[in-house]
Scaffold this active site. Structure first.
Site, PDB file in Angstrom:
ATOM      1  N   ASP A  91     -39.295 -14.920  24.717  1.00  0.00           N
ATOM      2  CA  ASP A  91     -39.335 -13.311  24.421  1.00  0.00           C
ATOM      3  C   ASP A  91     -40.747 -12.518  24.516  1.00  0.00           C
ATOM      4  OD1 ASP A  91     -37.053 -14.413  23.469  1.00  0.00           O
ATOM      5  OD2 ASP A  91     -37.351 -14.075  21.250  1.00  0.00           O
ATOM      6  N   SER A 108     -40.731 -14.954  17.323  1.00  0.00           N
ATOM      7  CA  SER A 108     -40.980 -13.629  17.925  1.00  0.00           C
ATOM      8  C   SER A 108     -41.351 -12.697  16.791  1.00  0.00           C
ATOM      9  CB  SER A 108     -39.553 -13.209  18.577  1.00  0.00           C
ATOM     10  OG  SER A 108     -39.685 -13.916  19.731  1.00  0.00           O
ATOM     11  N   TRP A 124     -39.008 -25.028  26.543  1.00  0.00           N
ATOM     12  CA  TRP A 124     -39.270 -24.268  25.241  1.00  0.00           C
ATOM     13  C   TRP A 124     -39.641 -25.645  24.511  1.00  0.00           C
ATOM     14  CZ3 TRP A 124     -37.489 -24.856  20.401  1.00  0.00           C
ATOM     15  CH2 TRP A 124     -37.438 -23.833  19.547  1.00  0.00           C
ATOM     16  N   ARG A 140     -35.254 -14.179  11.019  1.00  0.00           N
ATOM     17  CA  ARG A 140     -36.311 -14.109  11.944  1.00  0.00           C
ATOM     18  C   ARG A 140     -36.504 -12.818  12.733  1.00  0.00           C
ATOM     19  NH1 ARG A 140     -32.887 -17.960  14.314  1.00  0.00           N
ATOM     20  NH2 ARG A 140     -31.932 -17.425  16.261  1.00  0.00           N
TER      21      ARG A 140
HETATM   22  C1  FRU Z   1     -34.825 -15.221  21.179  1.00  0.00           C
HETATM   23  C2  FRU Z   1     -35.363 -16.263  20.155  1.00  0.00           C
HETATM   24  C3  FRU Z   1     -35.726 -15.582  18.915  1.00  0.00           C
HETATM   25  C4  FRU Z   1     -36.658 -16.802  18.530  1.00  0.00           C
HETATM   26  C5  FRU Z   1     -37.268 -17.086  19.710  1.00  0.00           C
HETATM   27  C6  FRU Z   1     -37.664 -18.478  19.828  1.00  0.00           C
HETATM   28  O1  FRU Z   1     -34.974 -15.489  22.354  1.00  0.00           O
HETATM   29  O2  FRU Z   1     -34.221 -17.321  19.990  1.00  0.00           O
HETATM   30  O3  FRU Z   1     -34.828 -15.201  18.139  1.00  0.00           O
HETATM   31  O4  FRU Z   1     -37.758 -16.074  17.680  1.00  0.00           O
HETATM   32  O5  FRU Z   1     -36.542 -16.947  20.645  1.00  0.00           O
HETATM   33  O6  FRU Z   1     -38.523 -18.678  20.693  1.00  0.00           O
END
Ligand code: FRU
Length: 484
Positions: free
Chosen positions: A22, A79, A46, A146
């Protein structure tokens, strides 16, 4: 050139090395646009989330800066948002303007592990200090809590925070940027939902084009239940009074910001210069269905081309429309224009080679019972068709033809209804591994990744399949490599 090298976009933002998702912390200050992003610097999948950071003066050529936020004993950095604290209302900046960033602290292996943290910078983002009193909002007993979006609400003189709270959005207020009061929830019974939490909200006021009225637009990510399956971005149009967002459409109305597969976690820049007045967004150009599997190695994922959003009155109601930022014209090379053309027999309407990045614009008028195929890559095909006065667009994407698919979810085939037949314009930005198509003055946007097996040399063609088509105002430009 190896495929891996070829796939790295020429005119889109990518991380120097490692994984990106993001966009975070989008803010403009003192001539610089800041772009932070979910970043795993040690691997191209990730992992423990950091905030990568880059700055730009034109939203196209970016200078990479050191990591803005890194994991610590409290957790990793999910994020969030950044904004200018004008006049030091927070008291963190010795009376000067400073930057505030809000992010989600995600702790390891404990229930209800997400809370909202604050960081601040008094040197335009070159150094960030995490607020000693973090979290500024503790977890209220909600598993997915979040992605804080914060902005200053002039009308009620308070900061507003939106955060994902399971399948809805929680709205908070603060007058000192540190203490937050809960105001309301929005959305449990509205719009598109899947079995997962909503993600990455944004909320802004925007004028209706050609009118003095404004509306508030709430943008939200749906991780698995989007229009073209998987991740996608929806929005709501309504009013916001500082405490509550009131959707002006029916509960079942679903408005998609983009109909393609690779347009997610949309955020808009805070604090644009007043003389500019644009609402500019950027999105992550991927999809959680296959983001970790796309065939690149040393880096993974890019952002979309930044786009200006406007709100327009259409026969269907108020709709957000997209336009590629005007700065893109600064990258133009080798302009080509073609004479208007009426095609009445099946076959090629236009056909040209391209290899790196280009923009193609034209308008298309199809007679009833006609269809035309626009094919920018051998792996991506758009079919415009008119039947009984209705115009549709079918989008078909293959994986890498002839080699094993990297992921079963990547190929897809979906159709977008474009309403009554009319002459519509098309604006297509192609980069080495992506196609962003805007139709009908940006009323429809369709963003897709493509991983061409053939490498850099591609053909972009349009062919009439049946009936009659008129192509007008065709312009094509190569886009020069962006250098920081
Ligand atoms: C969206 C998300 C957010 C989170 C982030 C983690 O793509 O799942 O909700 O903060 O990615 O990387």
């Amino acid at each position: 050139m190896s495929a891996e090298k070829f796939y790295r976009p020429l005119v889109h933002f990518t991380p120097p090395y490692g994984w990106l998702n993001d966009p975070n912390g989008l803010v403009y200050k003192d001539g610089e646009y800041h772009l932070c992003y979910q970043y795993h610097p040690h691997d191209s999948v990730w992992g423990p989330m950091h905030w990568g950071h880059a700055v730009s003066r034109d939203l196209l050529s970016w200078t990479h800066l050191p990591i803005a936020l890194a994991p610590d004993a409290k957790g990793v950095c999910f994020s969030g948002t950044a904004l200018v604290d004008k006049g030091d209302k927070s008291g963190l900046f010795d009376g000067q303007d400073g930057l505030l960033a809000y992010y989600t602290i995600t702790a390891d292996n404990v229930p209800f592990n997400q809370s909202q943290g604050l960081a601040y910078s008094s040197d335009n983002g070159r150094h960030w200090t995490k607020y000693a009193g973090n979290p500024v909002i503790a977890n209220p007993g909600i598993e997915d809590f979040r992605d804080p979006k914060v902005f200053w609400h002039e009308q009620t003189q308070a900061w507003i925070m939106l955060a994902t709270a399971g399948q809805q959005i929680a709205i908070y207020r603060s007058t000192d940027a540190k203490n937050w009061q809960f105001s309301s929830f929005f959305g449990e019974d509205r719009g598109a939902h899947d079995e997962r939490a909503w993600e990455c909200p944004d909320l802004f006021e925007i004028g209706i084009a050609g009118s003095k009225e404004t509306r508030w637009v709430l943008v939200i990510g749906v991780q698995r239940g989007a229009y073209a399956r998987g991740s996608g971005t929806q929005y709501f149009v309504g009013q916001f009074d500082g405490e509550r967002f009131i959707d002006e459409n029916t509960p079942e109305t679903v408005l998609w910001l983009d109909y393609g597969r690779d347009f997610y976690a949309t955020q808009t820049w805070s604090d644009m210069p007043a003389a500019d007045g644009r609402r500019v967004e950027i999105s992550w150009m991927s999809n959680w269905l296959y983001a970790n599997q796309v065939p690149t190695q040393s880096w993974r994922s890019s952002m979309t081309m930044p786009q200006e959003l406007t709100l327009k009155a259409t026969p269907d109601g108020l709709r957000l429309c997209h336009a590629f930022i005007r700065e893109l014209e600064g990258l133009y090379q080798n302009p080509v224009s073609a004479a208007d053309k009426t095609q009445t027999t099946p076959g090629a309407v236009f056909d040209f080679d391209w290899s790196q990045a280009q923009r193609l614009q034209f308008s298309l008028e199809l007679k009833d019972n006609s269809s035309l195929v626009l094919q920018p890559f051998s792996e991506l095909r758009f079919t415009f068709a008119v039947h009984k006065g209705q115009l549709t667009l079918r989008c078909q994407r293959h994986g890498q033809i002839g080699v094993t698919e990297f992921d079963e979810h990547f190929p897809h085939d979906f159709t977008v209804a474009l309403g009554h037949n009319r002459c519509i314009n098309a604006d297509l930005v192609l980069d080495r591994s992506s196609a962003e198509l805007l139709l009908d003055g940006g009323r429809y946007a369709i963003t897709n990744l493509v991983f061409p097996k053939e490498g850099p040399a591609q053909q972009c063609s349009a062919a009439l399949v049946s009936g009659e088509a008129i192509i007008r105002d065709l312009h094509r430009h190569d886009l020069a490599k962006v250098t920081a």
